[in-house]
Structure formats: C-alpha cells, structure tokens
Scaffold this motif. Structure first.
Motif, mmCIF file in Angstrom:
data_model
loop_
_atom_site.group_PDB
_atom_site.id
_atom_site.type_symbol
_atom_site.label_atom_id
_atom_site.label_comp_id
_atom_site.label_asym_id
_atom_site.label_seq_id
_atom_site.Cartn_x
_atom_site.Cartn_y
_atom_site.Cartn_z
ATOM 1 N N TYR A 166 -35.485 -49.396 56.394
ATOM 2 C CA TYR A 166 -34.068 -49.736 56.516
ATOM 3 C C TYR A 166 -33.271 -48.469 56.769
ATOM 4 O O TYR A 166 -33.699 -47.367 56.430
ATOM 5 N N GLU A 167 -32.123 -48.632 57.381
ATOM 6 C CA GLU A 167 -31.215 -47.514 57.611
ATOM 7 C C GLU A 167 -29.785 -48.037 57.667
ATOM 8 O O GLU A 167 -29.538 -49.199 58.004
ATOM 9 N N VAL A 168 -28.869 -47.176 57.308
ATOM 10 C CA VAL A 168 -27.460 -47.539 57.380
ATOM 11 C C VAL A 168 -26.976 -47.356 58.810
ATOM 12 O O VAL A 168 -27.416 -46.461 59.525
ATOM 13 N N VAL A 169 -26.128 -48.251 59.256
ATOM 14 C CA VAL A 169 -25.477 -48.112 60.550
ATOM 15 C C VAL A 169 -23.968 -48.195 60.340
ATOM 16 O O VAL A 169 -23.485 -48.804 59.384
ATOM 17 N N ASP A 170 -23.249 -47.562 61.245
ATOM 18 C CA ASP A 170 -21.791 -47.560 61.152
ATOM 19 C C ASP A 170 -21.261 -48.976 61.337
ATOM 20 O O ASP A 170 -21.894 -49.822 61.966
ATOM 21 N N ALA A 171 -20.104 -49.253 60.766
ATOM 22 C CA ALA A 171 -19.478 -50.567 60.921
ATOM 23 C C ALA A 171 -17.972 -50.404 60.890
ATOM 24 O O ALA A 171 -17.444 -49.514 60.223
ATOM 25 N N ASN A 172 -17.300 -51.259 61.607
ATOM 26 C CA ASN A 172 -15.850 -51.140 61.708
ATOM 27 C C ASN A 172 -15.226 -52.518 61.836
ATOM 28 O O ASN A 172 -15.597 -53.293 62.721
ATOM 29 N N SER A 173 -14.311 -52.830 60.949
ATOM 30 C CA SER A 173 -13.558 -54.083 61.036
ATOM 31 C C SER A 173 -12.062 -53.819 60.967
ATOM 32 O O SER A 173 -11.275 -54.756 60.838
ATOM 33 N N LYS A 174 -11.690 -52.551 61.065
ATOM 34 C CA LYS A 174 -10.271 -52.205 60.960
ATOM 35 C C LYS A 174 -9.542 -52.576 62.245
ATOM 36 O O LYS A 174 -9.994 -52.254 63.352
ATOM 37 N N CYS A 175 -8.455 -53.279 62.094
ATOM 38 C CA CYS A 175 -7.629 -53.668 63.234
ATOM 39 C C CYS A 175 -6.486 -52.680 63.373
ATOM 40 O O CYS A 175 -5.684 -52.515 62.453
ATOM 41 N N GLY A 176 -6.440 -52.021 64.520
ATOM 42 C CA GLY A 176 -5.411 -51.000 64.698
ATOM 43 C C GLY A 176 -4.081 -51.509 65.191
ATOM 44 O O GLY A 176 -3.165 -50.719 65.401
ATOM 45 N N GLY A 177 -3.954 -52.820 65.389
ATOM 46 C CA GLY A 177 -2.687 -53.344 65.907
ATOM 47 C C GLY A 177 -2.446 -52.847 67.313
ATOM 48 O O GLY A 177 -3.250 -53.067 68.213
ATOM 49 N N ASN A 178 -1.349 -52.139 67.516
ATOM 50 C CA ASN A 178 -1.044 -51.601 68.841
ATOM 51 C C ASN A 178 -1.840 -50.344 69.157
ATOM 52 O O ASN A 178 -1.783 -49.842 70.286
ATOM 53 N N ASN A 179 -2.565 -49.800 68.173
ATOM 54 C CA ASN A 179 -3.362 -48.597 68.366
ATOM 55 C C ASN A 179 -4.842 -48.956 68.496
ATOM 56 O O ASN A 179 -5.362 -49.775 67.737
ATOM 57 N N THR A 180 -5.507 -48.341 69.426
ATOM 58 C CA THR A 180 -6.933 -48.575 69.626
ATOM 59 C C THR A 180 -7.745 -47.837 68.570
ATOM 60 O O THR A 180 -7.498 -46.662 68.288
ATOM 61 N N VAL A 181 -8.706 -48.517 67.982
ATOM 62 C CA VAL A 181 -9.607 -47.904 67.015
ATOM 63 C C VAL A 181 -10.775 -47.294 67.775
ATOM 64 O O VAL A 181 -11.492 -47.993 68.492
ATOM 65 N N MET A 182 -10.969 -45.990 67.619
ATOM 66 C CA MET A 182 -12.018 -45.273 68.327
ATOM 67 C C MET A 182 -13.301 -45.278 67.514
ATOM 68 O O MET A 182 -13.289 -45.003 66.310
ATOM 69 N N VAL A 183 -14.416 -45.583 68.159
ATOM 70 C CA VAL A 183 -15.731 -45.615 67.511
ATOM 71 C C VAL A 183 -16.683 -44.775 68.364
ATOM 72 O O VAL A 183 -16.818 -45.029 69.562
ATOM 73 N N THR A 184 -17.354 -43.789 67.753
ATOM 74 C CA THR A 184 -18.187 -42.870 68.528
ATOM 75 C C THR A 184 -19.597 -42.709 67.971
ATOM 76 O O THR A 184 -20.289 -41.761 68.318
ATOM 77 N N SER A 185 -20.053 -43.615 67.124
ATOM 78 C CA SER A 185 -21.413 -43.518 66.612
ATOM 79 C C SER A 185 -22.403 -44.085 67.629
ATOM 80 O O SER A 185 -22.031 -44.845 68.526
ATOM 81 N N GLN A 186 -23.687 -43.731 67.473
ATOM 82 C CA GLN A 186 -24.714 -44.143 68.422
ATOM 83 C C GLN A 186 -25.052 -45.640 68.329
ATOM 84 O O GLN A 186 -25.493 -46.230 69.307
ATOM 85 N N GLU A 187 -24.889 -46.220 67.180
ATOM 86 C CA GLU A 187 -25.099 -47.654 67.008
ATOM 87 C C GLU A 187 -24.320 -48.120 65.802
ATOM 88 O O GLU A 187 -23.948 -47.329 64.935
ATOM 89 N N ASN A 202 -25.505 -37.774 58.223
ATOM 90 C CA ASN A 202 -24.456 -37.832 57.212
ATOM 91 C C ASN A 202 -23.065 -37.937 57.828
ATOM 92 O O ASN A 202 -22.070 -37.995 57.117
ATOM 93 N N TYR A 203 -23.006 -37.942 59.143
ATOM 94 C CA TYR A 203 -21.724 -37.814 59.815
ATOM 95 C C TYR A 203 -21.335 -39.135 60.419
ATOM 96 O O TYR A 203 -22.096 -39.750 61.146
ATOM 97 N N ARG A 204 -20.155 -39.594 60.104
ATOM 98 C CA ARG A 204 -19.691 -40.893 60.577
ATOM 99 C C ARG A 204 -18.321 -40.737 61.198
ATOM 100 O O ARG A 204 -17.420 -40.127 60.620
ATOM 101 N N GLN A 205 -18.163 -41.279 62.397
ATOM 102 C CA GLN A 205 -16.894 -41.168 63.094
ATOM 103 C C GLN A 205 -16.012 -42.362 62.769
ATOM 104 O O GLN A 205 -16.466 -43.484 62.727
ATOM 105 N N GLU A 206 -14.742 -42.090 62.549
ATOM 106 C CA GLU A 206 -13.807 -43.179 62.281
ATOM 107 C C GLU A 206 -12.486 -42.866 62.965
ATOM 108 O O GLU A 206 -11.913 -41.786 62.769
ATOM 109 N N GLU A 207 -12.043 -43.792 63.793
ATOM 110 C CA GLU A 207 -10.787 -43.660 64.516
ATOM 111 C C GLU A 207 -10.743 -42.370 65.334
ATOM 112 O O GLU A 207 -9.727 -41.701 65.430
ATOM 113 N N GLY A 208 -11.927 -42.001 65.914
ATOM 114 C CA GLY A 208 -11.960 -40.849 66.794
ATOM 115 C C GLY A 208 -11.974 -39.519 66.088
ATOM 116 O O GLY A 208 -11.932 -38.482 66.733
ATOM 117 N N ARG A 209 -12.038 -39.492 64.755
ATOM 118 C CA ARG A 209 -12.004 -38.233 64.019
ATOM 119 C C ARG A 209 -13.222 -38.172 63.117
ATOM 120 O O ARG A 209 -13.553 -39.124 62.435
#
Length: 354
Positions: free
Chosen positions: A155-176, A291-298
C-alpha cells in the motif's frame, strides 16, 4: 575440568532446547496476523507467505485485521500481487471458503466494505481507497489448507484533493492521486458549487484520468444539466462534459495539463471521484520526494518529514546478525549455547508463529 565443562554445556543446551520447544508449542495470537500500520507505504502478507498459511488454531484467531492509519495524505492505493485462498467442503456438505475483505475506512464496518476476494487470482489487482484510513480483513474459515499460499499486497499514500476554490483554480502537481467532489463519499455535495482543478505534471509527461465513481443529480439532457463535470486539455475549451450517472470514459491528455470543472445547481447527490496518474517517467531531477505534497500550487512539507519514507518495522528483525557483528564480539566456550538460544528464539518467533 574439561569433562565438567562439557557436562555443564550439555545440560544448558538440553534446557535451552526444552524451553525453545515449549515456546514453539504454546498457542498464542500470531504477530503476523493483524496490526495497525501508520507508515505511508508498507506491505501486508498472509501468515507464512509465500508458503501455505496455517488454519486458525482458535476462534479468536479466525479474523486477522490490518488497520492502515496514515498520518499524511488523504488516499490509499492497494496493489495485490495476486492471491490464492483456500475453500473446502465441511462435514455436512456445505462449501466454506477463506476470504479477504477490503474496507474504505478503519472501522471495518460492513457498510464500508469495498471489495470481497475469494478463490484465486493471478496477476496484479489495484484497489483505490478515498480515505487515509483502511481496513484489510483476512478470514480463515477452512481447517485443512495445504497448498494455497494466501496473499501479498503493498500500500502507499496518494495525494487527494476535494477543496473547491470557487473562482480560483486549485493547482495540483503530484504524480498521481485523487480528486473528488466536496463531501464525497460521506455526504452529498453542496448546492451551487463552481470548482476548478488543474493537474500539472512534468513537461515530458501526459496524464491518464479515470473516474472511479460518478453520481450526479438526474437530468433529461446534459446540455441543460445544472450539475455537470467538464474535463479537457484547456480551461477555455473542455473536450468532454458529463452529467447524470453515466461513468465517463478514461481521459488521456495531449499535454502535461488536465483541467476539471465541476458545477452544481440546487440538487444534491453523492458526487464524483477520479484517479489521475502521470504517464512517462520524469527526469532524475524531477523525481518526487515521497514526503512532499503539493497543494494549491505551493509546496508543503509535513512536520517531521525526512528524505526517507517511514516504514513499519517488520516482525523478526535480524537481532542475531546485529549481535554477531557488534564491535568487540568474540567467541567464548559458552558462545555455542548463546548462538543456539538466539537461533531457537528467532526461529519460533519468525517461522512457527507466522
């Protein structure tokens, strides 16, 4: 004097062997049959794998539970390298079988059961979990397994995103990873959402997007649907629009970006859940830090993260090897007794108790 020493050694060896055999014959819960795992990658195997797993000696050992409770990330990917589970006919002619169950949370509650595996499967099987917790339950109902090797998974952890940015785009840059609608899967998505995600990988890669679940509010026409998902290579012209409850086809991007747009009206439903994965290998300089996870492009590095992925310690570490290779170690007349005692102890703990 030599005869006395040899006699003492023989007596000690006799009692060591007697104690070792007594320990091996005791019935106790198996170390390898269930535990809680907190590292964000690891492996789970049936007792004795790849050898045939033993039957449960006691009713309390019939169910083995592994709870995955990850400290980082919000999704889990399970990869089975096949499985081979026993089945047999009991005295009254009924068929009984051993079973492997996968739950999408750590409670092992029946309402959260995602898959049930019986029989045999050759090859790889991947199961996705939309949470950072999961339960793997191995049920041994049969009594005479002699040839079936059980299972092995990682098993391995994968990135996940359910944040709604409204008028702003949510940036996601992980490999999977996963993207799912707000509230999924424990609650319906809220009304009047306008969410956009942009997944970006390395310039020499493309993206493979698969929808794992898709349940939007009913509509008679997708052209006028208040709830829909759009996906494409650009946010100016989306290639596909999906609505209702038809699971979309797999989407393969032309470049290294994919845009996902989700809009809702006044109605509610379960929502959607998709899995994305980069296609093609990044260059060495672009290899992701686990150990590195991208969220909202940062970039966001979790507290206490190191350059090495934490691993759950495996049972039966090679303490004898560490003992022999320790500085200042030298053989003495009693060393064979010590070595035999260590070997018997580790044999019992790592082989017979599997």
């Amino acid at each position: 004097m030599m005869a006395m020493r040899d006699l003492v050694i023989c007596v000690v060896i006799y009692f060591c062997l007697a104690e070792g055999l007594a320990r091996c014959s005791r019935s106790r819960p198996s170390k390898a049959c269930g535990r809680t795992m907190s590292a964000y990658r690891g492996s789970i195997r049936s007792p004795g794998f790849p050898n045939p797993y033993p039957p449960a000696l006691r009713e309390t050992d019939q169910e083995c539970k592994w709870i995955i409770n990850l400290p980082y990330g919000h999704g889990i990917k399970l990869t089975f390298s096949g499985y081979d589970l026993n089945d047999e006919t009991n005295d009254v002619g009924s068929e009984i079988y051993d079973e492997l169950q996968v739950f999408r949370d750590g409670s092992c509650d029946e309402s959260q059961r995602q898959r049930s595996l019986i029989g045999m499967l050759e090859g790889e099987l991947v199961i996705y979990i939309p949470h950072k917790t999961a339960c793997i339950k191995f049920i041994r109902r049969t009594l005479n397994n002699k040839i079936h090797g059980g299972f092995s998974l990682t098993y391995e952890v994968v990135d996940a995103n359910s944040k709604c940015g409204g008028n702003n785009t949510v940036m996601v840059t992980s490999q999977e990873g996963y993207i799912y609608s707000p509230g999924y899967p424990t609650a319906s998505y809220p009304p009047y959402l306008n969410c956009t995600w942009m997944v970006e990988v390395q310039p020499d890669q493309t993206l493979d997007v698969s929808f794992l679940d898709f349940q939007l509010s009913y509509t008679y026409s997708c052209d006028f649907a208040p709830d829909f998902v759009e996906i494409g290579n650009s946010n100016r012209t989306y290639e596909y629009k999906y609505c209702d409850q038809d699971v979309p086809e797999t989407f393969l991007s032309r470049g290294n970006r994919v845009w996902v747009h989700f809009r809702t009206g006044q109605w509610r439903n379960r929502g959607f859940w998709l899995y994305y994965k980069a296609v093609g290998e990044p260059t060495a300089a672009d290899q992701p830090n686990p150990n590195y996870r991208q969220e909202e492009g940062r970039g966001k590095q979790y507290p206490g993260a190191t350059n090495e992925a934490p691993q759950d310690k495996q049972d039966g570490s090679n303490s004898y090897q560490q003992f022999v290779e320790s500085p200042g170690f030298s053989l003495s007349p009693m060393s064979p007794v010590i070595v035999l005692t260590v070997v018997m102890t580790k044999f019992c703990e790592t082989v017979l108790y599997l």
